[in-house]
Design an enzyme around this catalytic site. Structure first.
Site, PDB file in Angstrom:
ATOM      1  N   LYS A  48      -4.223  55.466  29.000  1.00  0.00           N
ATOM      2  CA  LYS A  48      -5.553  56.035  28.773  1.00  0.00           C
ATOM      3  C   LYS A  48      -5.494  57.508  28.393  1.00  0.00           C
ATOM      4  CE  LYS A  48      -6.730  57.200  33.574  1.00  0.00           C
ATOM      5  NZ  LYS A  48      -6.798  58.655  33.385  1.00  0.00           N
ATOM      6  N   THR A  49      -4.573  58.269  28.998  1.00  0.00           N
ATOM      7  CA  THR A  49      -4.483  59.694  28.653  1.00  0.00           C
ATOM      8  C   THR A  49      -4.065  59.870  27.200  1.00  0.00           C
ATOM      9  OG1 THR A  49      -3.882  60.208  30.943  1.00  0.00           O
ATOM     10  CG2 THR A  49      -3.420  61.892  29.287  1.00  0.00           C
ATOM     11  N   ASP A 234     -13.177  60.902  31.870  1.00  0.00           N
ATOM     12  CA  ASP A 234     -12.010  60.193  32.390  1.00  0.00           C
ATOM     13  C   ASP A 234     -12.338  59.639  33.775  1.00  0.00           C
ATOM     14  OD1 ASP A 234      -9.404  59.275  32.629  1.00  0.00           O
ATOM     15  OD2 ASP A 234      -8.644  61.189  33.383  1.00  0.00           O
ATOM     16  N   GLU A 235     -11.682  58.537  34.151  1.00  0.00           N
ATOM     17  CA  GLU A 235     -11.870  57.925  35.481  1.00  0.00           C
ATOM     18  C   GLU A 235     -13.352  57.678  35.766  1.00  0.00           C
ATOM     19  OE1 GLU A 235      -9.360  56.842  36.851  1.00  0.00           O
ATOM     20  OE2 GLU A 235      -7.636  58.176  36.739  1.00  0.00           O
ATOM     21  N   GLN A 265      -9.963  49.834  39.630  1.00  0.00           N
ATOM     22  CA  GLN A 265      -9.379  50.930  40.395  1.00  0.00           C
ATOM     23  C   GLN A 265     -10.452  51.828  41.013  1.00  0.00           C
ATOM     24  OE1 GLN A 265      -5.572  52.692  38.800  1.00  0.00           O
ATOM     25  NE2 GLN A 265      -6.252  51.718  36.912  1.00  0.00           N
ATOM     26  N   ARG A 625       1.296  50.930  41.255  1.00  0.00           N
ATOM     27  CA  ARG A 625       2.061  52.186  41.222  1.00  0.00           C
ATOM     28  C   ARG A 625       3.535  51.906  40.951  1.00  0.00           C
ATOM     29  NH1 ARG A 625      -1.426  54.460  39.471  1.00  0.00           N
ATOM     30  NH2 ARG A 625      -2.412  52.429  39.546  1.00  0.00           N
TER      31      ARG A 625
END
Length: 699
Positions: A48-49, A234-235, A265, A625
């Site tokens: 995503k970044t 973002d997020e 998430q 993770r």
């Protein structure tokens, strides 16, 4: 908008023409979809970044002015990473004009210019945790409420949730179901008033007041609608109601909003995040395009299949399935230990086994995750026994040390003379002979006169209550504050100003009177000088003649707006011990998810509050993770209330397909060894190179 052939990146590469080489098809689609509302469902590890930064670069390359773009993040670390990536694609001049920062940083920028519209002045200070705690205690005292009956931390949490949900104290009182809620509404009202009297905003106020100004002053909103024509968030799954409202306001009629996030998430409901914001985004923003990023670049196929199996049990979600071109990978290990100590020993032994069998493995490749902070003790003990260095996330940081908070309080008071909380913190640091009775008199006169405490401190009426020595000290204190206040307002020379002010007011030479021990006094003083060095470093970053030099206010604002990620040392080689919440956004080759027992993970509170979906999302975050190896550990018994209690396996373990996992018992791996056996095992594994011990983030 210009075509990609009309503009090229100053770094020499044409971003538009290179997208096919750099991104996969859904990522390219997300980059090119510039006009109108867009929801990018970015699954864990799907880049995503990369999408956000390439989208910004693509927009600028294709003719959108960089200062029309605002990118909102939830951490400073995320903003810095995006900034660095954009800097690598565009010229410094192009990249620097894009706003990239947290919601709070964005609102601080607006409030410095507009907050006068709601009765504050532009030199307002931001209440940190310590300030908020002091204010809520004062509010409880003013309302004649006992802090044992109304715990300050609980009151602050309830007030924060109310603000995040756009509820003022009156609304809270109207929907109160019992006397406790009515009392909380009164404390809320008093808490807000104390902050207002001190020209101070807490973190929730920064968002709330910005939205309030936009709502009450259409000309202000129109101005910022014209400035920021393209909004990226973002997020997005972590946004609360205030943030949602801010985004709607900023979007204006153009509706150029790109929300990037993953409903799977969403794990911060307990602090106000509203998952409905991302679930309902297509309905709230008409003609919205939805793009799902599902190709994962982080984890093995086995780990992803486990993650997909877990999260598919949640029904209220956007449908997506993670997949990868990476190898299948090792099966998931589900390990059962005798008790919590045995569980910790199993984890330590397994780390030793993996490191001894992998030539390129280092301690920083491992993370031990737990649901709650109190679980860390046994893992710390095991790491020490095995000589494994570790990093404990959540320990006291440099910025939370007493002397750093004191220095910041002095500077905040010099900036904002109404900041009573800062004055109360440092008026007797170092000691000035102001006793408890004098403190009570100071508070009483403050309430009677309505004057800020800094003004009361220098009044003849107050000083008449003191000894001649204390009276002289207070007069000097007030005079130095008045002298340095204009200096603090001017830009530049931050180190010299802080050094001069803290020296003249007696703080730098007063450590020996505070701590008595000379060595400790010198260490504390050195820490304050390190804070001053940070000021100098910040100023050097603005060495370009075109940049506006930083002010003391901007430095203190940056200090107050730090988040947990800013307080972590990332260069230390140690196993990371942290909660699952703290691990969000991170990745490790090997991950241990511990305490996989009913009542621990999922947490017993979630069972009572029927918030099982969020607990499952938290488990999904923990699983994703891991890049190569995933271990899920549990104990058959655990010490609770002073005695051993049998533990049931977590119901989440039943959601893992049997063909993707293997079971281990601590009696065959990680069994408790005697001290001599530990030494022999370590010597065999590492020779003379075994870990040197603990690494704390703070010391």
């Amino acid at each position: 908008m210009r075509t990609s052939h009309e503009s090229k990146s100053a770094k020499g590469g044409n971003i538009s023409d290179n997208l096919g080489r750099l991104l996969n098809p859904p990522q390219i689609e997300a980059v090119r979809c510039v006009e109108g509302p867009l929801l990018v469902l970015a699954g864990a590890g799907t880049g995503k970044t990369r999408v956000i930064t390439h989208r910004i670069a693509y927009m600028i390359e294709n003719g959108i002015p960089s200062d029309c773009i605002a990118g909102m993040t939830f951490t400073n670390k995320a903003a810095r990473e995006m900034r660095e990536r954009i800097n690598s694609m565009l010229s410094r001049d192009e990249a620097s004009k894009v706003f990239l920062g947290t919601f709070h940083a964005f609102c601080a920028r607006i409030l410095r210019r507009e907050v006068h519209r709601i009765g504050f002045t532009s030199n307002f200070t931001i209440a940190d945790d310590s300030d908020q705690n002091a204010v809520i205690r004062q509010a409880l005292l003013d309302c004649d409420m006992d802090k044992d009956d109304f715990p300050p931390a609980l009151c602050l949490s309830l007030i924060s949730k109310a603000k995040s949900a756009l509820k003022n104290h009156r609304f809270l009182a109207l929907e109160a179901d019992d006397p406790f809620d009515v009392s909380i509404s009164k404390v809320y009202e008093r808490y807000v008033k104390i902050l207002e009297n001190q020209n101070m905003l807490d973190f929730d106020d920064m968002l709330l007041f910005t939205s309030k100004i936009f709502e009450e002053h259409s000309e202000v909103l129109n101005k910022y609608n014209d400035i920021y024509r393209y909004i990226l968030v973002d997020e997005y799954q972590d946004t609360n109601m205030v943030q949602f409202k801010l985004i709607r306001q900023l979007a204006g009629r153009k509706m150029n909003v790109c929300a990037v996030g993953d409903d799977d998430q969403s794990i911060y409901g307990w602090r106000g995040a509203n998952i409905k914001n991302i679930l309902n985004f297509p309905r709230e923003f008409s003609d919205c395009k939805v793009i799902a990023l599902e190709q994962n670049y982080r984890s093995t196929t086995t780990i992803l299949n486990v993650a997909n199996s877990i999260i598919s049990r949640n029904t209220d979600r956007h449908e997506k399935t993670l997949w990868s071109n990476l190898d299948g990978g090792d099966p998931i290990v589900i390990a059962c230990a005798v008790d919590e100590s045995d569980e910790a020993d199993y984890v330590a032994k397994k780390i030793c086994d993996v490191i001894s069998g992998a030539n390129d493995a280092s301690y920083s490749d491992f993370a031990v995750l737990y649901r709650s902070n109190h679980q860390s003790r046994h893992f710390e003990d095991a790491m020490k026994r095995y000589g494994i260095p570790y990093r404990l996330v959540g320990s006291r940081s440099f910025y939370e040390r007493r002397e750093i908070r004191d220095a910041v309080a002095y500077i905040k008071l010099a900036i904002n003379p109404k900041d009573d909380q800062s004055l109360l913190r440092i008026v007797n640091v170092p000691p000035k002979g102001i006793g408890d009775k004098a403190f009570e008199e100071l508070k009483s006169l403050r309430a009677e006169t309505g004057e800020a405490m800094a003004r009361v401190l220098s009044s003849d009426r107050f000083r008449s209550k003191l000894s001649s020595k204390a009276s002289a000290e207070c007069a000097k204190f007030a005079n130095v504050l008045d002298k340095w206040r204009p200096e603090m307002e001017a830009p530049g020379d931050l180190y010299d100003k802080a050094y001069g002010f803290l020296g003249e007011i007696g703080f730098l030479d007063g450590f020996i009177r505070i701590y008595k021990d000379r060595k400790e006094a010198e260490q504390r003083r050195d820490n304050v000088f390190e804070l001053l060095n940070m000021m100098a470093e910040q100023e050097k970053r603005f060495s370009n003649p075109l940049d506006e030099p930083p002010t003391m206010l901007s430095f203190i604002e940056q200090y107050c707006l730090q988040d947990d990620n800013d307080r972590v040392k990332e260069d230390a080689n140690g196993v990371t011990l942290m909660t699952v919440h703290a691990a969000k956004g991170l990745e490790f080759d090997s991950v241990f998810v511990t305490g996989m027992e009913g009542g621990i993970f999922p947490h017993e509170r979630s069972l009572k509050e029927q918030s099982g979906d969020e607990e499952r999302r938290l488990f999904y975050v923990a699983v994703t993770r891991a890049k190569k190896r995933l271990f899920l550990t549990r104990a058959r018994s655990r010490m609770k209330f002073g005695e051993k209690k049998a533990q049931e396996p977590s119901p989440f373990l039943e959601e893992i397909p049997p063909e993707l996992s293997i079971s281990e018992d601590s009696t065959t791996c990680g069994a408790v060894l005697s001290p001599d056996e530990y030494e022999a095992a370590l010597s065999k594994l590492f020779g003379n190179k075994k870990g040197s011990g603990v690494i704390y983030y703070d010391d």
